[in-house]
Write a protein that holds these residues in place. Structure first.
Motif, PDB file in Angstrom:
ATOM      1  N   ILE A   1       0.869  -1.172   0.000  1.00 15.73           N
ATOM      2  CA  ILE A   1       0.000   0.000   0.000  1.00 15.73           C
ATOM      3  C   ILE A   1       0.909   1.226   0.000  1.00 15.73           C
ATOM      4  CG2 ILE A   1      -1.766   1.300   1.255  1.00 15.73           C
ATOM      5  CD1 ILE A   1      -2.715  -1.380   2.416  1.00 15.73           C
ATOM      6  N   GLU A   2       0.887   1.971  -1.104  1.00 15.71           N
ATOM      7  CA  GLU A   2       1.809   3.093  -1.245  1.00 15.71           C
ATOM      8  C   GLU A   2       1.250   4.405  -0.707  1.00 15.71           C
ATOM      9  OE1 GLU A   2       3.045  -0.118  -3.713  1.00 15.71           O
ATOM     10  OE2 GLU A   2       1.175   1.009  -3.949  1.00 15.71           O
ATOM     11  N   ARG A   3      -0.086   4.577  -0.766  1.00 17.13           N
ATOM     12  CA  ARG A   3      -0.696   5.836  -0.333  1.00 17.13           C
ATOM     13  C   ARG A   3      -1.858   5.560   0.602  1.00 17.13           C
ATOM     14  NH1 ARG A   3      -3.024   8.809  -4.919  1.00 17.13           N
ATOM     15  NH2 ARG A   3      -3.397   6.746  -5.824  1.00 17.13           N
ATOM     16  N   LEU A   4      -2.012   6.431   1.593  1.00 19.29           N
ATOM     17  CA  LEU A   4      -3.095   6.303   2.567  1.00 19.29           C
ATOM     18  C   LEU A   4      -3.814   7.644   2.678  1.00 19.29           C
ATOM     19  CD1 LEU A   4      -4.580   4.778   4.874  1.00 19.29           C
ATOM     20  CD2 LEU A   4      -2.810   5.668   6.423  1.00 19.29           C
ATOM     21  N   SER A   5      -5.139   7.613   2.504  1.00 21.73           N
ATOM     22  CA  SER A   5      -5.970   8.793   2.671  1.00 21.73           C
ATOM     23  C   SER A   5      -6.783   8.646   3.950  1.00 21.73           C
ATOM     24  CB  SER A   5      -6.910   8.965   1.468  1.00 21.73           C
ATOM     25  OG  SER A   5      -7.811  10.030   1.685  1.00 21.73           O
ATOM     26  N   ILE A   6      -6.738   9.683   4.806  1.00 19.06           N
ATOM     27  CA  ILE A   6      -7.423   9.653   6.099  1.00 19.06           C
ATOM     28  C   ILE A   6      -8.361  10.849   6.181  1.00 19.06           C
ATOM     29  CG2 ILE A   6      -7.144   9.787   8.598  1.00 19.06           C
ATOM     30  CD1 ILE A   6      -4.307   8.638   8.189  1.00 19.06           C
ATOM     31  N   ASN A   7      -9.654  10.577   6.339  1.00 15.15           N
ATOM     32  CA  ASN A   7     -10.632  11.638   6.569  1.00 15.15           C
ATOM     33  C   ASN A   7     -10.990  11.615   8.051  1.00 15.15           C
ATOM     34  OD1 ASN A   7     -12.690  13.487   6.597  1.00 15.15           O
ATOM     35  ND2 ASN A   7     -14.095  12.303   5.340  1.00 15.15           N
ATOM     36  N   ALA A   8     -10.596  12.658   8.780  1.00 17.89           N
ATOM     37  CA  ALA A   8     -10.815  12.718  10.224  1.00 17.89           C
ATOM     38  C   ALA A   8     -12.189  13.306  10.508  1.00 17.89           C
ATOM     39  CB  ALA A   8      -9.726  13.547  10.890  1.00 17.89           C
ATOM     40  N   ASP A   9     -13.166  12.425  10.786  1.00 18.38           N
ATOM     41  CA  ASP A   9     -14.533  12.856  11.038  1.00 18.38           C
ATOM     42  C   ASP A   9     -14.782  13.098  12.525  1.00 18.38           C
ATOM     43  OD1 ASP A   9     -17.224  13.303   9.866  1.00 18.38           O
ATOM     44  OD2 ASP A   9     -17.792  11.614  11.144  1.00 18.38           O
ATOM     45  N   THR A  10     -14.133  12.289  13.385  1.00 22.08           N
ATOM     46  CA  THR A  10     -14.231  12.426  14.839  1.00 22.08           C
ATOM     47  C   THR A  10     -12.829  12.304  15.413  1.00 22.08           C
ATOM     48  OG1 THR A  10     -16.417  11.364  14.771  1.00 22.08           O
ATOM     49  CG2 THR A  10     -15.366  11.567  16.917  1.00 22.08           C
ATOM     50  N   ALA A  11     -12.543  13.053  16.460  1.00 23.88           N
ATOM     51  CA  ALA A  11     -11.200  13.091  17.047  1.00 23.88           C
ATOM     52  C   ALA A  11     -10.651  11.684  17.286  1.00 23.88           C
ATOM     53  CB  ALA A  11     -11.215  13.881  18.347  1.00 23.88           C
ATOM     54  N   SER A  12      -9.392  11.480  16.903  1.00 22.63           N
ATOM     55  CA  SER A  12      -8.776  10.155  16.981  1.00 22.63           C
ATOM     56  C   SER A  12      -7.306  10.276  17.359  1.00 22.63           C
ATOM     57  CB  SER A  12      -8.896   9.427  15.629  1.00 22.63           C
ATOM     58  OG  SER A  12     -10.251   9.215  15.272  1.00 22.63           O
ATOM     59  N   ASN A  13      -6.841   9.299  18.131  1.00 28.03           N
ATOM     60  CA  ASN A  13      -5.447   9.209  18.565  1.00 28.03           C
ATOM     61  C   ASN A  13      -4.998   7.785  18.274  1.00 28.03           C
ATOM     62  OD1 ASN A  13      -3.012   8.989  19.942  1.00 28.03           O
ATOM     63  ND2 ASN A  13      -3.671  10.223  21.674  1.00 28.03           N
ATOM     64  N   PHE A  14      -4.242   7.596  17.206  1.00 25.58           N
ATOM     65  CA  PHE A  14      -4.020   6.247  16.707  1.00 25.58           C
ATOM     66  C   PHE A  14      -2.594   6.068  16.199  1.00 25.58           C
ATOM     67  CE2 PHE A  14      -5.037   8.858  13.172  1.00 25.58           C
ATOM     68  CZ  PHE A  14      -4.449   8.305  12.056  1.00 25.58           C
TER      69      PHE A  14
ATOM     70  N   THR B   1      -2.167  11.309   3.454  1.00 25.58           N
ATOM     71  CA  THR B   1      -2.918  12.548   3.279  1.00 25.58           C
ATOM     72  C   THR B   1      -4.063  12.580   4.279  1.00 25.58           C
ATOM     73  OG1 THR B   1      -2.401  12.587   0.913  1.00 25.58           O
ATOM     74  CG2 THR B   1      -4.217  13.971   1.669  1.00 25.58           C
ATOM     75  N   VAL B   2      -4.122  13.650   5.072  1.00 26.12           N
ATOM     76  CA  VAL B   2      -5.147  13.784   6.100  1.00 26.12           C
ATOM     77  C   VAL B   2      -6.051  14.957   5.760  1.00 26.12           C
ATOM     78  CG1 VAL B   2      -5.609  14.098   8.559  1.00 26.12           C
ATOM     79  CG2 VAL B   2      -3.570  12.847   7.827  1.00 26.12           C
ATOM     80  N   THR B   3      -7.366  14.710   5.793  1.00 25.73           N
ATOM     81  CA  THR B   3      -8.361  15.757   5.573  1.00 25.73           C
ATOM     82  C   THR B   3      -9.358  15.722   6.728  1.00 25.73           C
ATOM     83  OG1 THR B   3      -9.819  14.308   4.295  1.00 25.73           O
ATOM     84  CG2 THR B   3      -8.139  15.526   3.070  1.00 25.73           C
ATOM     85  N   GLY B   4     -10.296  16.674   6.734  1.00 26.47           N
ATOM     86  CA  GLY B   4     -11.350  16.672   7.733  1.00 26.47           C
ATOM     87  C   GLY B   4     -11.130  17.692   8.828  1.00 26.47           C
ATOM     88  N   ALA B   5     -12.183  17.882   9.647  1.00 25.54           N
ATOM     89  CA  ALA B   5     -12.190  18.930  10.655  1.00 25.54           C
ATOM     90  C   ALA B   5     -11.851  18.446  12.055  1.00 25.54           C
ATOM     91  CB  ALA B   5     -13.563  19.610  10.677  1.00 25.54           C
ATOM     92  N   ALA B   6     -11.760  17.146  12.268  1.00 27.22           N
ATOM     93  CA  ALA B   6     -11.515  16.617  13.611  1.00 27.22           C
ATOM     94  C   ALA B   6     -10.022  16.655  13.956  1.00 27.22           C
ATOM     95  CB  ALA B   6     -12.039  15.195  13.724  1.00 27.22           C
ATOM     96  N   ASP B   7      -9.733  16.737  15.263  1.00 32.63           N
ATOM     97  CA  ASP B   7      -8.352  16.698  15.740  1.00 32.63           C
ATOM     98  C   ASP B   7      -7.800  15.277  15.614  1.00 32.63           C
ATOM     99  OD1 ASP B   7      -8.845  19.318  16.410  1.00 32.63           O
ATOM    100  OD2 ASP B   7      -9.003  18.944  18.573  1.00 32.63           O
ATOM    101  N   THR B   8      -6.526  15.175  15.274  1.00 29.53           N
ATOM    102  CA  THR B   8      -5.892  13.862  15.176  1.00 29.53           C
ATOM    103  C   THR B   8      -4.524  13.872  15.834  1.00 29.53           C
ATOM    104  OG1 THR B   8      -4.907  14.382  13.014  1.00 29.53           O
ATOM    105  CG2 THR B   8      -7.048  13.278  13.005  1.00 29.53           C
ATOM    106  N   THR B   9      -4.196  12.744  16.456  1.00 30.89           N
ATOM    107  CA  THR B   9      -2.826  12.468  16.886  1.00 30.89           C
ATOM    108  C   THR B   9      -2.407  11.170  16.225  1.00 30.89           C
ATOM    109  OG1 THR B   9      -3.080  13.597  19.017  1.00 30.89           O
ATOM    110  CG2 THR B   9      -1.296  11.987  18.825  1.00 30.89           C
ATOM    111  N   LEU B  10      -1.391  11.252  15.390  1.00 34.73           N
ATOM    112  CA  LEU B  10      -0.922  10.102  14.622  1.00 34.73           C
ATOM    113  C   LEU B  10       0.491   9.755  15.058  1.00 34.73           C
ATOM    114  CD1 LEU B  10      -0.743   8.075  12.295  1.00 34.73           C
ATOM    115  CD2 LEU B  10      -0.343   9.981  10.734  1.00 34.73           C
ATOM    116  N   THR B  11       0.661   8.530  15.569  1.00 39.09           N
ATOM    117  CA  THR B  11       1.980   8.008  15.888  1.00 39.09           C
ATOM    118  C   THR B  11       2.382   7.078  14.756  1.00 39.09           C
ATOM    119  OG1 THR B  11       1.558   8.146  18.270  1.00 39.09           O
ATOM    120  CG2 THR B  11       3.359   6.723  17.551  1.00 39.09           C
TER     121      THR B  11
END
Length: 199
Positions: free
Chosen positions: A100-113, A126-136
């Motif tokens: 998997i070369e590309r990952l698209s993430i739509n942040a709909d609800t706050a997530s810490n993942f 690529t991250v889109t959306g209005a929710a807060d995200t923490t990505l490790t």
């Protein structure tokens, strides 16, 4: 755990929950017409979930809850495969399998993942959306948040062979390279571009 391979035709949406302490699998090899797989969490003791043989060209993976979710593609022969996901309060690890070369993430609800690239081929997130995200993150070199309006935190948990490029969006954003930052003295340096928010 269970390894289910249902035969499905013209079923567009699947809601799946992995119950029990062991890992369970949903194999989509015999499924046609699936456009959305929603991982749900109803508060039970959820084990890890393996979603196999996903058609990345047509299928959205919705992520919710604290279980780890691994995804492998049905056809991974390409060199620019895109997996599309949507976050709805996801706090587990997303584990990417084969090519998997590309990952698209739509942040709909706050997530810490967490994000783990077992296949070793992921290059762009690529991250889109209005929710807060923490990505490790344990993989990828380019992180594009320019279309995201929530507050974004990116944490590098493992070294990259190549320098990373991070492009932030409109939120108040943070990047933490820890001890894995690359400087000019390393021959190639990480690059970070802040967006409109307080970064």
């Amino acid at each position: 755990g269970e390894d289910e391979t249902p035969t499905l035709t013209s079923i567009e949406t699947i809601n799946v929950e992995s119950r029990g302490p062991g890992a369970n699998s949903l194999n989509l090899f015999n499924a046609t017409g699936v456009t959305t797989v929603n991982v749900v969490d109803n508060g039970d003791d959820n084990g890890a979930l393996n979603i196999k043989n996903v058609d990345a060209a047509t299928t959205l993976i919705g992520l919710k809850g604290d279980q780890d979710v691994s995804v492998t593609l049905k056809n991974s022969a390409g060199t620019n495969d895109l997996l599309t996901t949507k976050l709805n309060g996801f706090t587990g690890d997303l584990v990417l399998g084969n090519a998997i070369e590309r990952l698209s993430i739509n942040a709909d609800t706050a997530s810490n993942f967490g994000l783990k690239d077992v296949g070793g081929t992921l290059n762009t997130v690529t991250v889109t959306g209005a929710a807060d995200t923490t990505l490790t993150s344990y993989g990828a070199t380019t992180y594009d948040y320019t279309a995201a309006t929530g507050d974004s935190t990116l944490i590098f948990a493992a070294p990259n062979a190549d320098a990373a490029t991070v492009l932030f969006g409109a939120g108040d954003d943070v990047v933490d390279f820890g001890s894995f930052i690359k400087a000019v003295s390393d021959g190639t340096a990480d690059e970070v571009s802040g967006g409109a928010g307080f970064d």
